[in-house]
Scaffold this motif. Structure first.
Motif, PDB file in Angstrom:
ATOM      1  N   ARG A   1       7.652   8.178 -33.777  1.00 45.77           N
ATOM      2  CA  ARG A   1       8.819   8.754 -33.107  1.00 45.77           C
ATOM      3  C   ARG A   1       8.837  10.282 -33.193  1.00 45.77           C
ATOM      4  O   ARG A   1       9.375  10.957 -32.311  1.00 45.77           O
ATOM      5  N   GLN A   2       8.232  10.855 -34.216  1.00 42.64           N
ATOM      6  CA  GLN A   2       8.225  12.305 -34.370  1.00 42.64           C
ATOM      7  C   GLN A   2       7.436  12.997 -33.252  1.00 42.64           C
ATOM      8  O   GLN A   2       7.721  14.143 -32.908  1.00 42.64           O
ATOM      9  N   LEU A   3       6.424  12.292 -32.719  1.00 36.58           N
ATOM     10  CA  LEU A   3       5.535  12.842 -31.691  1.00 36.58           C
ATOM     11  C   LEU A   3       4.868  14.142 -32.141  1.00 36.58           C
ATOM     12  O   LEU A   3       4.477  14.977 -31.325  1.00 36.58           O
ATOM     13  N   THR A   4       4.765  14.314 -33.445  1.00 39.34           N
ATOM     14  CA  THR A   4       4.091  15.495 -33.988  1.00 39.34           C
ATOM     15  C   THR A   4       2.746  15.120 -34.600  1.00 39.34           C
ATOM     16  O   THR A   4       1.852  15.957 -34.687  1.00 39.34           O
ATOM     17  N   GLU A   5       2.619  13.875 -35.016  1.00 39.49           N
ATOM     18  CA  GLU A   5       1.363  13.386 -35.599  1.00 39.49           C
ATOM     19  C   GLU A   5       0.448  12.914 -34.467  1.00 39.49           C
ATOM     20  O   GLU A   5       0.902  12.332 -33.478  1.00 39.49           O
ATOM     21  N   GLU A   6      -0.840  13.187 -34.577  1.00 38.21           N
ATOM     22  CA  GLU A   6      -1.794  12.666 -33.611  1.00 38.21           C
ATOM     23  C   GLU A   6      -1.712  11.137 -33.641  1.00 38.21           C
ATOM     24  O   GLU A   6      -1.935  10.514 -34.683  1.00 38.21           O
ATOM     25  N   LEU A   7      -1.402  10.518 -32.498  1.00 34.94           N
ATOM     26  CA  LEU A   7      -1.148   9.082 -32.492  1.00 34.94           C
ATOM     27  C   LEU A   7      -2.397   8.276 -32.813  1.00 34.94           C
ATOM     28  O   LEU A   7      -2.306   7.193 -33.389  1.00 34.94           O
ATOM     29  N   ALA A   8      -3.575   8.779 -32.460  1.00 35.03           N
ATOM     30  CA  ALA A   8      -4.810   8.083 -32.816  1.00 35.03           C
ATOM     31  C   ALA A   8      -4.986   8.051 -34.334  1.00 35.03           C
ATOM     32  O   ALA A   8      -5.393   7.035 -34.910  1.00 35.03           O
ATOM     33  N   ALA A   9      -4.677   9.166 -34.985  1.00 37.50           N
ATOM     34  CA  ALA A   9      -4.767   9.209 -36.446  1.00 37.50           C
ATOM     35  C   ALA A   9      -3.736   8.280 -37.072  1.00 37.50           C
ATOM     36  O   ALA A   9      -4.008   7.608 -38.083  1.00 37.50           O
ATOM     37  N   LEU A  10      -2.552   8.227 -36.471  1.00 37.46           N
ATOM     38  CA  LEU A  10      -1.524   7.321 -36.975  1.00 37.46           C
ATOM     39  C   LEU A  10      -1.972   5.872 -36.830  1.00 37.46           C
ATOM     40  O   LEU A  10      -1.737   5.051 -37.726  1.00 37.46           O
ATOM     41  N   GLU A  11      -2.630   5.558 -35.727  1.00 37.02           N
ATOM     42  CA  GLU A  11      -3.120   4.186 -35.552  1.00 37.02           C
ATOM     43  C   GLU A  11      -4.147   3.834 -36.619  1.00 37.02           C
ATOM     44  O   GLU A  11      -4.162   2.721 -37.147  1.00 37.02           O
ATOM     45  N   HIS A  12      -5.006   4.776 -36.956  1.00 37.62           N
ATOM     46  CA  HIS A  12      -5.990   4.530 -38.027  1.00 37.62           C
ATOM     47  C   HIS A  12      -5.276   4.275 -39.356  1.00 37.62           C
ATOM     48  O   HIS A  12      -5.677   3.391 -40.123  1.00 37.62           O
ATOM     49  N   ALA A  13      -4.248   5.052 -39.631  1.00 36.51           N
ATOM     50  CA  ALA A  13      -3.490   4.863 -40.875  1.00 36.51           C
ATOM     51  C   ALA A  13      -2.815   3.501 -40.887  1.00 36.51           C
ATOM     52  O   ALA A  13      -2.799   2.810 -41.915  1.00 36.51           O
ATOM     53  N   TRP A  14      -2.242   3.117 -39.755  1.00 34.17           N
ATOM     54  CA  TRP A  14      -1.616   1.790 -39.641  1.00 34.17           C
ATOM     55  C   TRP A  14      -2.646   0.687 -39.882  1.00 34.17           C
ATOM     56  O   TRP A  14      -2.406  -0.250 -40.653  1.00 34.17           O
ATOM     57  N   ALA A  15      -3.800   0.790 -39.223  1.00 30.63           N
ATOM     58  CA  ALA A  15      -4.831  -0.246 -39.337  1.00 30.63           C
ATOM     59  C   ALA A  15      -5.321  -0.388 -40.772  1.00 30.63           C
ATOM     60  O   ALA A  15      -5.613  -1.495 -41.230  1.00 30.63           O
ATOM     61  N   ALA A  16      -5.399   0.732 -41.492  1.00 34.87           N
ATOM     62  CA  ALA A  16      -5.844   0.680 -42.883  1.00 34.87           C
ATOM     63  C   ALA A  16      -4.858  -0.078 -43.759  1.00 34.87           C
ATOM     64  O   ALA A  16      -5.226  -0.572 -44.834  1.00 34.87           O
ATOM     65  N   ARG A  17      -3.616  -0.191 -43.310  1.00 31.98           N
ATOM     66  CA  ARG A  17      -2.569  -0.864 -44.076  1.00 31.98           C
ATOM     67  C   ARG A  17      -2.326  -2.295 -43.595  1.00 31.98           C
ATOM     68  O   ARG A  17      -1.450  -2.984 -44.135  1.00 31.98           O
ATOM     69  N   VAL A  18      -3.064  -2.726 -42.588  1.00 34.87           N
ATOM     70  CA  VAL A  18      -2.943  -4.096 -42.059  1.00 34.87           C
ATOM     71  C   VAL A  18      -4.318  -4.746 -42.159  1.00 34.87           C
ATOM     72  O   VAL A  18      -5.115  -4.709 -41.218  1.00 34.87           O
ATOM     73  N   PRO A  19      -4.646  -5.342 -43.299  1.00 37.47           N
ATOM     74  CA  PRO A  19      -6.002  -5.834 -43.515  1.00 37.47           C
ATOM     75  C   PRO A  19      -6.410  -7.003 -42.639  1.00 37.47           C
ATOM     76  O   PRO A  19      -7.599  -7.229 -42.425  1.00 37.47           O
ATOM     77  N   SER A  20      -5.464  -7.759 -42.127  1.00 33.94           N
ATOM     78  CA  SER A  20      -5.797  -8.934 -41.328  1.00 33.94           C
ATOM     79  C   SER A  20      -6.179  -8.535 -39.901  1.00 33.94           C
ATOM     80  O   SER A  20      -5.374  -7.947 -39.171  1.00 33.94           O
ATOM     81  N   GLN A  21      -7.396  -8.862 -39.517  1.00 33.96           N
ATOM     82  CA  GLN A  21      -7.826  -8.591 -38.145  1.00 33.96           C
ATOM     83  C   GLN A  21      -6.942  -9.327 -37.146  1.00 33.96           C
ATOM     84  O   GLN A  21      -6.598  -8.788 -36.084  1.00 33.96           O
TER      85      GLN A  21
ATOM     86  N   ILE B   1       3.747   1.703 -32.855  1.00 32.85           N
ATOM     87  CA  ILE B   1       3.537   3.027 -32.271  1.00 32.85           C
ATOM     88  C   ILE B   1       4.223   3.106 -30.914  1.00 32.85           C
ATOM     89  O   ILE B   1       4.885   4.103 -30.589  1.00 32.85           O
ATOM     90  N   VAL B   2       4.092   2.059 -30.109  1.00 33.80           N
ATOM     91  CA  VAL B   2       4.778   2.057 -28.813  1.00 33.80           C
ATOM     92  C   VAL B   2       6.289   2.113 -29.012  1.00 33.80           C
ATOM     93  O   VAL B   2       6.994   2.881 -28.342  1.00 33.80           O
ATOM     94  N   VAL B   3       6.799   1.324 -29.946  1.00 32.31           N
ATOM     95  CA  VAL B   3       8.237   1.334 -30.224  1.00 32.31           C
ATOM     96  C   VAL B   3       8.680   2.728 -30.658  1.00 32.31           C
ATOM     97  O   VAL B   3       9.731   3.226 -30.238  1.00 32.31           O
ATOM     98  N   GLY B   4       7.880   3.379 -31.485  1.00 32.78           N
ATOM     99  CA  GLY B   4       8.228   4.717 -31.935  1.00 32.78           C
ATOM    100  C   GLY B   4       8.285   5.723 -30.789  1.00 32.78           C
ATOM    101  O   GLY B   4       9.178   6.569 -30.746  1.00 32.78           O
ATOM    102  N   VAL B   5       7.345   5.622 -29.858  1.00 31.47           N
ATOM    103  CA  VAL B   5       7.345   6.539 -28.717  1.00 31.47           C
ATOM    104  C   VAL B   5       8.523   6.239 -27.797  1.00 31.47           C
ATOM    105  O   VAL B   5       9.181   7.156 -27.290  1.00 31.47           O
ATOM    106  N   VAL B   6       8.812   4.960 -27.562  1.00 29.08           N
ATOM    107  CA  VAL B   6       9.996   4.598 -26.778  1.00 29.08           C
ATOM    108  C   VAL B   6      11.248   5.162 -27.431  1.00 29.08           C
ATOM    109  O   VAL B   6      12.140   5.699 -26.756  1.00 29.08           O
ATOM    110  N   ALA B   7      11.318   5.058 -28.752  1.00 26.70           N
ATOM    111  CA  ALA B   7      12.462   5.601 -29.483  1.00 26.70           C
ATOM    112  C   ALA B   7      12.568   7.106 -29.275  1.00 26.70           C
ATOM    113  O   ALA B   7      13.665   7.645 -29.089  1.00 26.70           O
ATOM    114  N   ALA B   8      11.435   7.786 -29.286  1.00 22.62           N
ATOM    115  CA  ALA B   8      11.437   9.239 -29.132  1.00 22.62           C
ATOM    116  C   ALA B   8      11.979   9.660 -27.774  1.00 22.62           C
ATOM    117  O   ALA B   8      12.829  10.553 -27.683  1.00 22.62           O
TER     118      ALA B   8
END
Length: 221
Positions: free
Chosen positions: A68-88, A126-133
């Motif tokens: 929602r901040q739209l200040t973080e690179e969203l691709a980097a945020l996706e990588h951070a999210w994926a690292a925290r969701v171990p289940s493929q 991430i989509v929800v966050g951008v919609v929120a923004a």
């Protein structure tokens, strides 16, 4: 930009064409594994929703708040999210849901496409966050939306999976309101991908992987 309150209510509505009716927030595989004991321990549904709010849902809500901040690179945020969701399996489900949300957002809130590519498979938070923004939702509203949606998904799925009285289900949802507010307080101040919580629930990951190869299932995940 619409009313932030009404946008939040709209996004929390399971009747939106985003495939929410296909999700159980992992409750179906948990029931297969014995949760609820065929109707003898129905209160376990409430505890399951509460456990999710304390762990995996915090990851989702934190990711949405940072997006929602739209200040973080969203691709980097996706990588951070994926690292925290171990289940493929869970990562794939989230990206499919994200695509559905993005398709909806492209029609209803086209400003979202200034930040995300149409038809991309982006994780749902991430989509929800951008919609929120683009709609002016606060960080707290964004976190609360993600948390409520998760708990409501569990409770709604229980009505189809177990012999649950709908009044009991409503009581369970009301009972986790303090847990939702705890989550909001925990993640609403996040601004960086590195700050997203890394709480895990290994059994939920195992259940999701097993469920992904089930030949007969009521819910996709």
């Amino acid at each position: 930009m619409g009313s932030p309150e009404l946008v939040a209510m709209m996004l929390a509505d399971a009747r939106l064409p985003t495939g929410g009716h296909t999700q159980s927030a992992g409750l179906e595989p948990a029931v297969r594994a014995g949760l609820g004991a065929d109707g003898n321990k129905l209160a376990e549904v409430e505890q399951y929703a509460r456990d999710r709010l304390r762990t995996v849902t915090r990851v989702e809500a934190g990711t949405a708040v940072v997006a929602r901040q739209l200040t973080e690179e969203l691709a980097a945020l996706e990588h951070a999210w994926a690292a925290r969701v171990p289940s493929q399996a869970l990562r794939e489900v989230s990206r499919r849901q994200g695509r559905a949300y993005l398709r909806l957002a492209g029609r209803v809130w086209p400003q979202v496409l200034h930040h995300l590519q149409a038809d991309a498979e982006v994780p749902r938070p991430i989509v929800v966050g951008v919609v929120a923004a683009v709609n002016g939702l606060s960080a707290a509203q964004t976190a609360r939306l993600v948390a409520y949606d998760d708990a409501q998904t569990v409770v709604a799925a229980s009505l189809k999976l177990l012999p649950v009285d709908p009044l009991d289900a409503a009581c369970w949802l009301a009972a986790v309101h303090p847990d939702i507010e705890d989550l909001v307080a925990d993640v609403a101040g996040l601004t960086r991908a590195a700050d997203v919580p890394a709480y895990g629930a290994p059994l939920i990951d195992v259940f999701a992987q097993n469920h992904s190869i089930e030949r007969m299932r009521l819910f996709h995940a």
